[in-house]
Design a protein around this motif. Structure first.
Motif, PDB file in Angstrom:
ATOM      1  N   GLY A  60       8.306-154.800  74.001  1.00 45.10           N
ATOM      2  CA  GLY A  60       7.976-153.645  73.180  1.00 45.10           C
ATOM      3  C   GLY A  60       6.513-153.682  72.766  1.00 45.10           C
ATOM      4  O   GLY A  60       5.936-154.755  72.596  1.00 45.10           O
ATOM      5  N   GLN A 115       8.722-151.501  66.339  1.00 47.85           N
ATOM      6  CA  GLN A 115       9.956-152.263  66.556  1.00 47.85           C
ATOM      7  C   GLN A 115      10.267-152.277  68.049  1.00 47.85           C
ATOM      8  O   GLN A 115      10.057-151.273  68.740  1.00 47.85           O
ATOM      9  CB  GLN A 115      11.153-151.665  65.811  1.00 47.85           C
ATOM     10  CG  GLN A 115      11.055-151.684  64.294  1.00 47.85           C
ATOM     11  CD  GLN A 115      10.550-150.372  63.737  1.00 47.85           C
ATOM     12  OE1 GLN A 115      10.650-149.339  64.391  1.00 47.85           O
ATOM     13  NE2 GLN A 115      10.006-150.397  62.536  1.00 47.85           N
ATOM     14  N   THR A 116      10.779-153.402  68.527  1.00 39.28           N
ATOM     15  CA  THR A 116      11.237-153.442  69.916  1.00 39.28           C
ATOM     16  C   THR A 116      12.703-153.030  69.992  1.00 39.28           C
ATOM     17  O   THR A 116      13.051-152.118  70.744  1.00 39.28           O
ATOM     18  CB  THR A 116      11.055-154.845  70.527  1.00 39.28           C
ATOM     19  OG1 THR A 116       9.684-155.226  70.421  1.00 39.28           O
ATOM     20  CG2 THR A 116      11.446-154.842  71.998  1.00 39.28           C
ATOM     21  N   ASN A 150       7.409-158.597  71.351  1.00 39.93           N
ATOM     22  CA  ASN A 150       6.677-157.469  70.780  1.00 39.93           C
ATOM     23  C   ASN A 150       5.197-157.808  70.832  1.00 39.93           C
ATOM     24  O   ASN A 150       4.781-158.880  70.407  1.00 39.93           O
ATOM     25  CB  ASN A 150       7.117-157.201  69.335  1.00 39.93           C
ATOM     26  CG  ASN A 150       6.499-155.924  68.782  1.00 39.93           C
ATOM     27  OD1 ASN A 150       5.302-155.807  68.646  1.00 39.93           O
ATOM     28  ND2 ASN A 150       7.348-154.958  68.451  1.00 39.93           N
ATOM     29  N   GLY A 197       4.182-155.606  64.194  1.00 42.05           N
ATOM     30  CA  GLY A 197       5.479-155.109  64.638  1.00 42.05           C
ATOM     31  C   GLY A 197       6.608-156.090  64.399  1.00 42.05           C
ATOM     32  O   GLY A 197       6.415-157.251  64.029  1.00 42.05           O
ATOM     33  N   VAL A 254      10.147-157.706  66.269  1.00 45.56           N
ATOM     34  CA  VAL A 254      10.818-157.846  67.556  1.00 45.56           C
ATOM     35  C   VAL A 254      12.243-157.294  67.450  1.00 45.56           C
ATOM     36  O   VAL A 254      12.646-156.416  68.208  1.00 45.56           O
ATOM     37  CB  VAL A 254      10.827-159.311  68.015  1.00 45.56           C
ATOM     38  CG1 VAL A 254      11.418-159.419  69.415  1.00 45.56           C
ATOM     39  CG2 VAL A 254       9.407-159.881  68.012  1.00 45.56           C
ATOM     40  N   GLN A 263       3.401-160.316  62.459  1.00 49.07           N
ATOM     41  CA  GLN A 263       4.643-159.828  63.043  1.00 49.07           C
ATOM     42  C   GLN A 263       5.879-160.422  62.357  1.00 49.07           C
ATOM     43  O   GLN A 263       5.802-161.389  61.597  1.00 49.07           O
ATOM     44  CB  GLN A 263       4.698-160.150  64.534  1.00 49.07           C
ATOM     45  CG  GLN A 263       3.797-159.287  65.395  1.00 49.07           C
ATOM     46  CD  GLN A 263       4.095-159.462  66.868  1.00 49.07           C
ATOM     47  OE1 GLN A 263       4.413-160.550  67.341  1.00 49.07           O
ATOM     48  NE2 GLN A 263       3.994-158.384  67.618  1.00 49.07           N
TER      49      GLN A 263
END
Length: 318
Positions: free
Chosen positions: A95, A99-100, A116, A121, A123, A158
């Motif tokens: 991603g 957000q993934t 990610n 972000g 994961v 993250q």
């Protein structure tokens, strides 16, 4: 403590009911040397079958080996639509935005690796509010399950697994904070962040989970937390290992008398420092506590626990 151990026993005894319904299996194949096209195929498969999946008619998206780059899209999971790869390091979902994968109630994620590449972000995320119309968020009455998954943070600031809601069950998984060195400081990275905010009766449960820093020792400007626990949250760790060189294995934020959190650890290894804020509770049983424990007006208790040299530590974990 008694309630904690009873909860562990119920997990080990398999007392969570699993419906004996056969799932419809949908296979997603990658496009050779084209992760972006492969990622689009994965997103399309979920979108196509999300409305068909029900408790009486569950679906399984089976992802073949390969890389699946979903770009700036989030892969939203749906109830009764499980996602299964072909193995960690074999099926890789990438991603590139906030957000993934968004987890949800009544849906399993297993047998794959998730990355990610977006600074700031997440994961994996259990959202506290509906981010996609019609999707049930994570809850403690229908706990999402994550098993045999490798989670990789690759950029600064993250989150590996961000639990803003619900009480997921995470097992047989690895969370890797990937760090390339002093030229690329990480800022603040939370491998696992639990912030249930008092809305969930069950704890987030982790069994046979490894949290590790991949790369050199941290620069002085980077903070990496193995498990960071926010307000009114509950975490149970069993057979979980948190590696060396993190800022903290467990960091329980400062609380209040009405907003305290609890972390219970059993048969685990904690190799980085532990911080327990005011009003919060940290308890460890039969666990290696291999770093300093800072108790800032909270409650800390160790039973039958020991240090790296296998010498028993005191009741205050030191």
């Amino acid at each position: 403590m008694r309630a904690f151990f009873l909860f562990l026993l119920s997990i080990q005894a398999g007392q969570f009911a699993i419906a004996a319904t056969t799932a419809t299996i949908i296979t997603v194949q990658p496009t050779l040397n084209n992760p972006t096209t492969s990622g689009t195929a994965l997103l399309n498969a979920v979108s196509t079958y999300k409305s068909s999946a029900t408790a009486a008619n569950p679906y399984l998206i089976k992802i073949s080996p390969g890389k699946y780059d979903i770009g700036s899209n989030a892969l939203q999971m749906y109830p009764y639509l499980d996602i299964e790869g072909s193995g960690q390091g074999v099926t890789i979902i990438i991603g590139r935005y906030t957000q993934t994968i968004l987890l949800t109630a009544n849906a399993d994620l297993r047998n794959l690796t998730v990355q990610n590449t977006y600074s700031g972000g997440s994961v994996l995320m259990c959202p506290a509010s509906t981010l996609v119309t019609g999707v049930t968020v994570c809850s403690s009455t229908s706990m999402p399950r994550i098993s045999d998954v490798t989670v990789q943070t690759t950029q600064s600031n993250q989150y590996g697994l961000y639990i803003a809601a619900g009480a997921p069950i995470v097992s047989n998984s690895t969370i890797q904070v990937i760090y390339s060195g002093f030229s690329s400081p990480l800022g603040t990275v939370n491998a696992v962040y639990v912030n249930q905010n008092g809305a969930y009766s069950q704890p987030a449960f982790f069994r046979n989970v490894v949290v590790t820093l991949v790369g050199p020792s941290l620069d002085t400007s980077s903070l990496v937390y193995g498990f960071r626990v926010g307000n009114k949250s509950s975490v149970v760790m069993y057979q979980t290992t948190i590696g060396n060189y993190l800022t903290n294995s467990v960091y329980v934020s400062l609380g209040t008398s009405l907003a305290n959190s609890t972390v219970n650890v059993q048969n685990s290894e904690l190799h980085s420092p532990i911080f327990v804020g005011a009003y919060n509770v940290f308890r460890a049983a039969a666990t290696m506590v291999d770093a300093a424990v800072t108790n800032s007006s909270g409650s800390v208790a160790c039973v039958a626990s020991y240090n790296f040299n296998f010498m028993l530590v005191g009741a205050g974990c030191s």
